[in-house]
Design a protein around this motif. Structure first.
Motif, PDB file in Angstrom:
ATOM      1  N   SER A  83      -7.055  -8.183   3.510  1.00  0.00           N
ATOM      2  CA  SER A  83      -8.170  -8.304   2.564  1.00  0.00           C
ATOM      3  C   SER A  83      -8.223  -9.691   1.940  1.00  0.00           C
ATOM      4  CB  SER A  83      -8.065  -7.231   1.475  1.00  0.00           C
ATOM      5  OG  SER A  83      -7.080  -7.556   0.527  1.00  0.00           O
ATOM      6  N   CYS A 135     -13.761  -3.450  -6.127  1.00  0.00           N
ATOM      7  CA  CYS A 135     -14.707  -2.675  -5.316  1.00  0.00           C
ATOM      8  C   CYS A 135     -16.126  -3.198  -5.471  1.00  0.00           C
ATOM      9  CB  CYS A 135     -14.650  -1.207  -5.736  1.00  0.00           C
ATOM     10  SG  CYS A 135     -15.717  -0.156  -4.754  1.00  0.00           S
ATOM     11  N   TYR A 171     -13.339   1.009   0.227  1.00  0.00           N
ATOM     12  CA  TYR A 171     -12.263   0.111   0.642  1.00  0.00           C
ATOM     13  C   TYR A 171     -12.242  -0.047   2.157  1.00  0.00           C
ATOM     14  CZ  TYR A 171      -7.592  -1.626   1.650  1.00  0.00           C
ATOM     15  OH  TYR A 171      -6.539  -2.353   2.143  1.00  0.00           O
ATOM     16  N   ILE A 203     -13.399  -9.307   0.267  1.00  0.00           N
ATOM     17  CA  ILE A 203     -13.052  -8.443  -0.859  1.00  0.00           C
ATOM     18  C   ILE A 203     -12.543  -9.357  -1.966  1.00  0.00           C
ATOM     19  CG2 ILE A 203     -11.619  -6.526  -1.628  1.00  0.00           C
ATOM     20  CD1 ILE A 203     -11.354  -5.658   1.262  1.00  0.00           C
ATOM     21  N   SER A 205       0.818  -1.204   0.000  1.00  0.00           N
ATOM     22  CA  SER A 205       0.000   0.000   0.000  1.00  0.00           C
ATOM     23  C   SER A 205       0.853   1.257   0.000  1.00  0.00           C
ATOM     24  CB  SER A 205      -0.909   0.006   1.234  1.00  0.00           C
ATOM     25  OG  SER A 205      -0.126   0.104   2.404  1.00  0.00           O
ATOM     26  N   TYR A 223      -4.011   2.580   0.141  1.00  0.00           N
ATOM     27  CA  TYR A 223      -4.169   1.454  -0.770  1.00  0.00           C
ATOM     28  C   TYR A 223      -3.477   1.835  -2.078  1.00  0.00           C
ATOM     29  CZ  TYR A 223      -6.425  -2.325  -3.425  1.00  0.00           C
ATOM     30  OH  TYR A 223      -6.657  -3.440  -4.193  1.00  0.00           O
ATOM     31  N   PHE A 247      -8.716   0.663  -6.865  1.00  0.00           N
ATOM     32  CA  PHE A 247      -9.517  -0.321  -6.142  1.00  0.00           C
ATOM     33  C   PHE A 247     -10.723  -0.785  -6.981  1.00  0.00           C
ATOM     34  CE2 PHE A 247     -12.608  -1.381  -2.596  1.00  0.00           C
ATOM     35  CZ  PHE A 247     -11.965  -2.554  -2.229  1.00  0.00           C
TER      36      PHE A 247
END
Lengths: 328, 328, 296
Positions: B187, A298, A252, A277, A46, A231, A294
Motif C-alpha cells: 500500500s 480509507c 481496503y 492509499i 497485518s 489488515y 482502516f
C-alpha cells in the motif's frame, strides 16, 4: 459437506511491548477444507504471520500471548494440545515453509540427514528407506542430480534450490496441511513462477491442504481457492478467489487492487497518476478500538467509521466483508 | 527538454573477484539515457543491473568502456575520473537506494541527512540550508517537523522519502533509483511511484529506474532495457515491452508476472539462473530457452533493431522475422 | 524447522527518543549495573569533594604530618587514623581516589582517541595500508609491554604525563582492533555509499558516518578499560614506578600499607577495600552498559 481440516475461530494474539500490549491478531477466523488452498493476504503488521505461527504455537512467548480463540485441526483444538502432541504434528501432519529457507535449514547438516531425521521420526522409516525417500522427494521437487545434492550442504545451493529443498523436505512426510509463509518473496520472478508451479503440482498430486500467506495479490490469484484479506490483525474480507478479484467487497481490498500498476495495459501517452492509499499502516500499540482501523486511510470513510468498530457482514454468496458500507 | 542525450554508456564492463574466479557482472553494455527520460532497467538477481547503476555513480570502477555524461561544456567520461575531478560531476547524478533501513545513517537526524549534500556540494549553508531542507521535505511529502527525528522513528515509506529528498537536494539531472520500492509495503509502493513521477514532471529529472518489478517499471518508464547475466538482451518503448516482448527471456519475465485480472499459467523456464562466474557460451540464455537451437550455444547474438526503437538480441529473430517460429 | 523468526511487528513506528536515551532506559532496568553506577558516582563525588571537606573538618591535607600522632588509631580527628608519617589516612585515601580515577580516565581517553582514529583509518581505507597498520598492532601486541613500560619509566623522569603515555601504549591496541572490525562492516553500509554519492570527503565519511556508529562498542569497551587502567596504575605505583610519593594513589597507599601491615593493618586494609569496592562497582557498571549498547 465434510468438516474443515483446519478451522481458526476468534483467534486473538497480543504482543507485549515497552508501550503496552499490542493486539497483533484481533479475532481472526477462517477455515479450510481438505485439499483446498487458502490464500492469506496482508501487509507487514497485518497479523498474517503471527496467525500462521500460532497454528503450531511457534510464536515466541514472551513477548506474544495467545489471548483467546480456537485452532481446530482435524477437530482437535491445537491451543489446548500439549507440547508433546504439538511436536508430533510439527513436520508430520503439519509442515511449514518460510520466506527464508536458510533460516529453517541446518547449515552444518547434510540435506539428506535433515530429511531423514524427519521421515524416520514421523514415518518410522529405517535408514536406507529414509535415504531413498529423501532422494525421491528431491527429484519430485525438480532438483537435478538429487543424490549428489542430498549429500551436500544447504549453503552450496542457490535461493531457488534451497526453497525446492525446503518444499521437498516439508512434503516428505505427506503432511495433511502445508503452511507456506511468503514462500516466494525472496526469489526472482522466473524462479517464483517455478516454485509456485511446484507447490501447485505437488498439492494436486498429494491432496495436501495449503495455507499460502503472502503480500502479493498476484501470487494468490493463481493459487488459492479462497482468499482472506487481513489488515491490522483483523480479517477484512474473505471470499472465493475468483469472486474476490472480480468483485472486491471491502474498500481496503479495492484500494489495494487499484494501487497496483497493470503490466498488460498499453499505457501510451500521458501517464495517469497511480491510485494510492494515503497514510501509513497502523501502529498496533496506538489503535483506537472504537473505530475501523482502516478508517484513517480509507477513501470511502464516513463519520460512522470513526465512531464504532465495523461489523463483519455477508456481501455475497460465501463472501464477507468487515465494513460499515456492507451494512447499509 | 526531451531528446538530447544526457548519459551515454558504451561497451561498459565491470569485473569483480568473487569466490570461484573473476565475474564480469556487466559485460559490454551500451545504453543511452535522454534528458527527462525514465529508463527502466529490468532483470533478475545477479544479472548486473545494480552493478551497472553503481558504475554510473562510480561506486565501483569499470574495467572497460565509457560513461559519457553530457555537460554544457561537452561530454565527460565518468569512467576515467577519480576523486577530486569526479566530485563536481557527482552533483548531477544522484542515487536512491533499495533499503530504506540501511541507507540512512542511524545516528543522524532527518534534517542533518537532507542537509549534508547541501553542505558538501557548497550549495547552501546556515539559515538558507535550513529553509531548503524544509522545502525539500515538503516536496517529498514529509512534514518539516520530522527534521529532528531519527530514521528509526520513521516507517519504511517515510524513510524512502528522506532518501529521495537527500538525492533531490543536489538538484541532479539524473537519479539512479535502485529497487526503490522493493522493501516497501504494497500500500506504500504506489505512494512512492507517484512521488517519483511527480518529481520527474516538476524538475525535468531523468531516471534510471532499476527494478525486478515489471509492473512498476511498466508504469514509470518511457523505455525499458532488459538485462540477463551481464548483457542487455532487449530494449524497447515501455508500452511495447509489455504488449509485444520479442526476446524469449523477456517473454518469460512478462508471463511470470501474473496479471491479476488475467489468471494465466506462466511460461515456466527450465532450470536456474546460471552462475555469473561461469556464464554459458553463445547466447547466455540458451540453457533455459525453450526455443534454443544448436547455433545458440556458440554464437553470441548482438542487439539488433527489430522494429523501430525496439532492439533485441536473439539468434532466432530478425527484422524480417520478429517472432520465433516454433521448432520443426 | 526449528528456528522461527520472531514476527516482525512495526514497533519501530512507535514514538521514541533518540538512540542514546533509549539505551539509557534499557540500562536502568539492570539492577546490578545501576547499583554499580551509584557506587561509582559516590566514589567520584568523594574524590572531588572529600579532601576539601576533611580540610575544613580537621585541617588535614594529604601531605600534612602530625608528628605527635604517627600510626594513630581512629579518633574523631582522624576517622581512619594516621600513617607512619602521621598523615591523615582518610584524606590520603580520598585524594588517592582522585589521582587514581583521573589516571584511569585520562589513560583511557588517550587510548580511545588513538585507537578509534587508527582503527577507523585502517578499516576504511583497507588494502595495503590496513595490512601495514594492523601488522604494527600485532608487533606491539607481541612485545612484553610491562617490561617496556618499566624500562620507559626507569629511563625517563617519572612524571604524571609519562605514566599516562605508558598506560595508553598498551590500551589503544584493543580499541584499534575493535574499531577496525566495526569499520570493515560499516563501510559497506548503504548510507556510507550514499555519503560518497553526495560528495562527502573521506574524512567527513569517517568522522560523521563511521565513527559515530562505532561509538556503542567503543564506549562499552572504553568503560571496561578504565578499571584495568586503574589496576595497572596501582601495580606500577606499588612497584614505585607510577605515582610518586608524597602524592597518594590507591597503588601508593597499598604499597605504604603493605610496609606497615604487621604493625598497623588498617593502613593496607582500608585503601585496598576502597579500591576493590570501586573497581567491582566500575566493572558492574561498565558490563551493564556494554550489554545495553551492544543490543542496539
Amino acid at each position: 459437506m465434510s468438516e474443515p481440516l483446519l478451522s481458526i475461530r476468534g483467534l486473538r494474539v497480543g504482543f507485549r511491548t515497552e508501550h503496552g500490549l499490542a493486539p497483533a491478531v484481533e479475532g481472526v477466523s477462517y477455515s479450510v477444507r481438505q485439499g483446498k488452498t487458502i490464500g492469506i493476504v496482508g501487509e507487514s503488521g497485518s497479523g498474517k504471520s503471527v496467525t500462521n505461527l500460532s497454528i503450531l504455537r511457534l510464536i515466541p512467548s514472551p513477548p506474544c500471548e495467545i489471548g483467546a480463540g480456537e485452532i481446530l485441526f482435524e477437530g482437535r483444538d491445537l491451543l489446548k494440545a500439549s507440547q508433546r502432541e504439538l511436536r508430533a504434528l510439527r513436520g508430520g501432519k503439519i509442515a511449514m515453509i518460510f520466506q527464508d529457507p536458510m533460516s529453517s535449514l541446518h547449515p552444518l547438516m547434510r540435506i539428506s540427514a535433515q530429511m531423514m531425521e524427519l521421515t524416520r521420526l514421523h514415518l518410522g522409516l529405517d535408514k536406507p528407506a529414509a535415504k531413498e525417500h529423501s532422494i525421491a522427494m528431491l527429484r519430485k521437487a525438480g532438483i537435478p542430480d538429487p543424490a549428489r545434492i542430498a549429500d551436500g550442504y544447504p549453503h552450496l545451493l542457490s535461493g531457488g534450490m534451497r526453497q525446492r529443498v525446503m518444499i521437498a523436505m516439508a512434503l516428505s512426510t505427506s503432511p495433511k496441511l502445508l503452511i507456506a509463509d511468503e514462500p516466494t518473496t525472496a526469489l526472482d520472478v522466473t524462479i517464483q513462477a517455478l516454485i509456485l508451479d511446484l507447490i501447485r503440482r505437488l498439492r494436486d498430486e498429494t491432496g495436501t491442504t495449503v495455507v499460502l500467506t503472502t503480500h502479493d495479490l498476484g501470487v494468490v490469484a493463481g493459487m488459492a481457492d479462497r482468499v482472506v484479506v487481513m489488515y491490522a490483525g483483523r480479517v477484512f474480507e474473505t471470499a472465493p478467489a475468483a469472486e474476490l478479484f472480480r468483485n472486491p467487497g471491502n474498500p481496503y481490498t479495492r484500494a489495494l487492487l487499484r494501487s497496483i500498476p497493470d503490466v498488460a495495459s498499453t499505457g501510451d501517452g500521458k501517464r495517469e497518476k497511480l491510485f494510492q492509499i494515503p497514510g501509513l499502516p497502523p501502529v498496533l500499540t496506538n489503535m483506537n478500538a472504537n473505530e475501523c482501523p482502516f478508517a484513517p486511510r480509507c477513501p470511502d470513510a464516513k463519520a460512522l467509521c470513526r465512531e464504532a468498530p465495523p461489523p463483519f457482514v455477508q456481501v455475497g454468496p460465501d463472501h464477507f466483508s468487515l465494513c460499515w458500507e456492507a451494512k447499509a | 527538454m526531451n531528446g538530447a542525450t544526457l548519459l551515454s554508456i558504451r561497451n561498459l564492463s565491470v569485473e569483480f573477484t568473487a569466490k570461484g574466479g573473476r565475474v564480469r557482472a556487466v559485460d559490454g553494455v551500451s545504453l543511452d539515457i535522454r534528458k527527462g527520460e525514465t529508463l527502466g532497467l529490468v532483470g533478475e538477481s545477479g544479472c548486473g543491473k545494480t552493478t551497472l547503476g553503481r558504475a554510473i555513480l562510480r561506486l565501483n570502477t569499470p574495467s572497460a568502456g565509457a560513461i559519457q555524461y553530457f555537460t554544457p561544456d561537452g561530454p565527460r567520461d565518468l569512467a576515467q575520473l577519480h576523486g577530486e575531478t569526479l566530485l563536481p560531476l557527482r552533483r548531477h547524478i544522484q542515487m536512491v537506494f533499495q533499503d530504506p533501513y540501511s541507507s540512512l545513517n542511524p545516528r543522524m537526524t532527518v534534517g542533518a541527512i537532507i542537509r549534508e549534500p547541501l553542505l558538501s556540494f557548497r550549495i547552501a549553508r546556515g539559515h538558507d540550508a535550513e529553509g531548503r531542507v524544509s522545502r525539500l521535505m515538503e516536496q517529498v511529502g514529509l512534514d518539516p517537523s520530522y527534521r529532528r527525528r531519527y530514521p528509526r522513528e520513521l516507517s519504511g515509506g517515510q524513510r524512502q522519502r528522506v532518501g529521495i529528498a537527500r538525492a533531490l537536494a543536489a538538484s541532479p539531472e539524473l537519479i539512479v533509483a535502485d529497487e526503490p520500492i522493493a522493501a516497501l509495503d504494497v500500500s506504500i509502493q504506489a505512494q512512492i511511484l507517484n512521488l517519483l513521477e511527480g518529481l520527474r514532471a516538476e524538475f525535468g529529472l531523468a531516471y534510471l529506474f532499476i527494478s525486478h518489478d515489471l509492473r512498476a517499471v511498466r508504469y514509470l518508464a518511457d523505455r525499458v532495457a532488459v538485462m540477463y547475466l551481464g548483457h542487455i538482451v532487449e530494449t524497447a518503448p515501455a508500452a511495447k515491452i509489455g504488449s509485444r516482448p520479442l526476446m524469449p527471456y523477456t517473454k518469460a519475465l512478462m508471463s511470470a508476472v501474473r496479471s491479476i485480472d488475467k489468471v494465466a499459467r506462466p511460461m515456466v523456464l527450465s532450470g536456474e539462473i546460471p552462475s555469473p562466474v561461469n556464464p554459458p557460451s553463445g547466447c547466455r540464455f540458451h540453457t533455459r530457452c525453450p526455443w534454443a537451437v544448436a547455433e545458440c550455444s556458440h554464437s553470441k547474438p548482438e542487439l539488433v533493431e527489430i522494429e523501430p526503437g525496439h532492439f533485441a538480441a536473439c539468434n532466432r529473430i530478425s527484422p524480417e522475422r520478429p517472432e520465433i517460429e516454433s521448432m520443426a | 524447522m526449528s528456528t522461527v523468526a520472531a514476527p516482525a511487528l512495526n514497533h519501530q513506528l512507535l514514538p521514541s527518543a533518540g538512540p542514546w536515551s533509549q539505551a539509557w532506559r534499557r540500562f536502568l532496568r539492570k539492577r546490578m549495573a545501576a547499583g554499580g553506577g551509584l557506587v561509582v558516582l559516590v566514589v567520584i563525588l568523594l574524590a572531588i569533594a572529600g579532601p576539601g571537606l576533611t580540610y575544613l573538618y580537621s585541617g588535614s591535607t594529604y601531605e600534612k604530618q602530625d608528628i605527635e600522632h604517627r600510626l594513630a588509631d581512629p579518633t574523631p580527628q582522624h576517622p581512619f587514623g594516621t600513617d607512619i608519617l602521621g598523615r591523615d589516612l582518610l584524606t590520603r585515601m580520598l585524594y588517592g581516589s582522585r589521582i587514581s580515577l583521573t589516571v584511569g580516565l585520562l589513560a583511557t581517553l588517550i587510548s580511545v582517541a588513538i585507537g578509534v582514529a587508527y582503527g577507523a583509518v585502517a578499516g576504511y581505507f583497507g588494502g595495503h595500508l590496513d595490512e601495514a597498520m594492523m601488522r604494527l598492532v600485532d608487533i606491539l601486541y607481541s612485545l612484553p609491554t610491562l617490561m617496556l613500560i618499566i624500562v620507559l619509566l626507569a629511563l625517563f623522569d617519572r612524571s604524571f604525563f609519562l605514566l599516562l603515555v605508558a598506560l595508553a601504549i598498551v590500551g589503544w591496541l584493543d580499541i584499534a582492533r575493535i574499531v577496525r572490525g566495526q569499520v570493515l562492516g560499516l563501510k559497506h553500509e548503504q548510507y556510507v555509499e550514499a555519503a560518497r554519492t553526495i560528495g562527502v570527503s573521506n574524512l567527513g565519511i569517517i568522522a560523521r558516518h563511521i565513527i559515530p556508529n562505532t561509538l556503542g562498542p567503543v564506549i562499552a569497551y572504553g568503560l571496561l578499560t578504565i578499571p584495568s587502567m586503574i589496576l595497572s596504575e596501582a601495580f606500577l605505583s606499588f612497584l614505585g614506578l607510577g605515582v610518586q610519593p608524597p602524592v597518594p594513589s590507591w597503588g601508593v597507599l597499598a604499597s605504604e600499607g603493605a610496609q606497615a601491615m604487621a604493625v598497623h593493618p588498617i593502613l593496607l586494609i582500608a585503601p585496598a577495600a576502597l579500591m576493590a569496592v570501586s573497581l567491582v562497582a566500575l566493572n558492574f557498571f561498565a558490563e551493564g552498559l556494554r550489554e545495553v549498547l551492544e543490543h542496539e
